[in-house]
Design a protein around this motif. Structure first.
Motif, PDB file in Angstrom:
ATOM      1  N   ASN A  17     -56.596  74.475  48.711  1.00  0.00           N
ATOM      2  CA  ASN A  17     -55.766  74.808  49.868  1.00  0.00           C
ATOM      3  C   ASN A  17     -55.995  73.765  50.957  1.00  0.00           C
TER       4      ASN A  17
ATOM      5  N   HIS B  11     -49.569  73.314  37.541  1.00  0.00           N
ATOM      6  CA  HIS B  11     -50.176  74.537  38.073  1.00  0.00           C
ATOM      7  C   HIS B  11     -51.303  74.236  39.063  1.00  0.00           C
TER       8      HIS B  11
ATOM      9  N   HIS C  75     -49.956  78.201  42.952  1.00  0.00           N
ATOM     10  CA  HIS C  75     -49.803  79.654  43.017  1.00  0.00           C
ATOM     11  C   HIS C  75     -50.975  80.380  42.352  1.00  0.00           C
ATOM     12  N   GLN C  76     -51.894  79.640  41.750  1.00  0.00           N
ATOM     13  CA  GLN C  76     -53.015  80.271  41.070  1.00  0.00           C
ATOM     14  C   GLN C  76     -53.962  80.923  42.082  1.00  0.00           C
ATOM     15  N   ALA C  77     -54.637  81.955  41.637  1.00  0.00           N
ATOM     16  CA  ALA C  77     -55.519  82.709  42.531  1.00  0.00           C
ATOM     17  C   ALA C  77     -56.616  81.821  43.115  1.00  0.00           C
ATOM     18  N   ILE C  78     -57.165  80.950  42.288  1.00  0.00           N
ATOM     19  CA  ILE C  78     -58.176  80.005  42.750  1.00  0.00           C
ATOM     20  C   ILE C  78     -57.527  78.632  42.749  1.00  0.00           C
ATOM     21  N   SER C  79     -57.322  78.082  43.930  1.00  0.00           N
ATOM     22  CA  SER C  79     -56.610  76.819  44.029  1.00  0.00           C
ATOM     23  C   SER C  79     -57.094  76.027  45.230  1.00  0.00           C
TER      24      SER C  79
END
Length: 222
Positions: A102, A74, A96-100
């Motif tokens: 990038n 994840h 795909h997590q909201a806080i990730s």
């Protein structure tokens, strides 16, 4: 290809070709590998045509492996390739997590003090490591003995970690691949918020190791 091979193919005068290659390296469109004295298009160059790296790195198999590791952990999964004193991101599977984390292809991590850099350094011999240190402008506080100790720990553990070394409050776990691409070291890593990565470090490292085993079975050698 080496400068001599490029000259043979292009029939360009050596001085003009060397000037052009130097400029392409400085602009980030080509990478230069000192061990083989060869040039290769970078991820930045690949975005102009969007075909070179997916083709030579077995796009389908590698993409699936990165996706599988992302789904298992994840977190964002990154494939990096050494470009002299930097590690260049060549493939990314973003969490795909909201806080990730990038990160874009073409982003470069310094080889010193980063998890992906330490993983790549762990593949070098003592002679290669010393030579790179002497010409590599490492941070003033980082001695060659410090580098050797870190490399030894990475080899013992099988992976490198970094917390807040590149981006604040971001954790990363990286391991070298026992294969190279055109003589360049490859590193597979995953990263995300430190509060998620640090408590799961051992589990994430084990999952990363399993993925590398699968990666090596799928990736054709040079």
């Amino acid at each position: 290809l080496t400068a001599a091979e490029l000259q043979q193919h292009t029939r360009c005068p050596r001085s003009s070709l060397n000037l052009l290659l130097r400029g392409l390296v400085e602009l980030g469109y080509f990478t230069f590998h000192t061990k083989t004295a060869s040039y290769f298009p970078s991820a930045r160059f690949d975005r102009l045509g969007n075909w070179i790296l997916p083709t030579v790195l077995q796009d389908g198999a590698v993409g699936r492996l990165l996706d599988e590791l992302r789904e298992s952990t994840h977190e964002t999964v990154i494939l990096s390739m050494r470009s002299d004193l930097d590690m260049e991101v060549v493939r990314v599977a973003t969490s795909h997590q909201a806080i990730s984390l990038n990160i874009q292809c073409g982003y470069r991590f310094p080889i010193w003090l980063t998890a992906v850099g330490q993983a790549a350094l762990s593949t070098l011999t003592s002679t290669e490591l010393a030579r790179l240190y002497r010409r590599g402008s490492p941070p003033d506080h980082l001695s060659l003995n410090d580098v050797k100790r870190t490399v030894s720990r990475v080899r013992d553990a099988g992976y490198a970690t970094g917390y807040g070394t590149v981006l604040e409050r971001v954790g990363a776990i990286a391991a070298p691949l026992p294969v190279t691409f055109s003589g360049r070291e490859l590193v597979l890593s995953l990263g995300g918020p430190e509060e998620r990565v640090r408590p799961r470090e051992k589990h994430l490292a084990e999952t990363l190791s399993e993925c590398i085993t699968a990666f090596c079975e799928a990736l054709e050698p040079d």
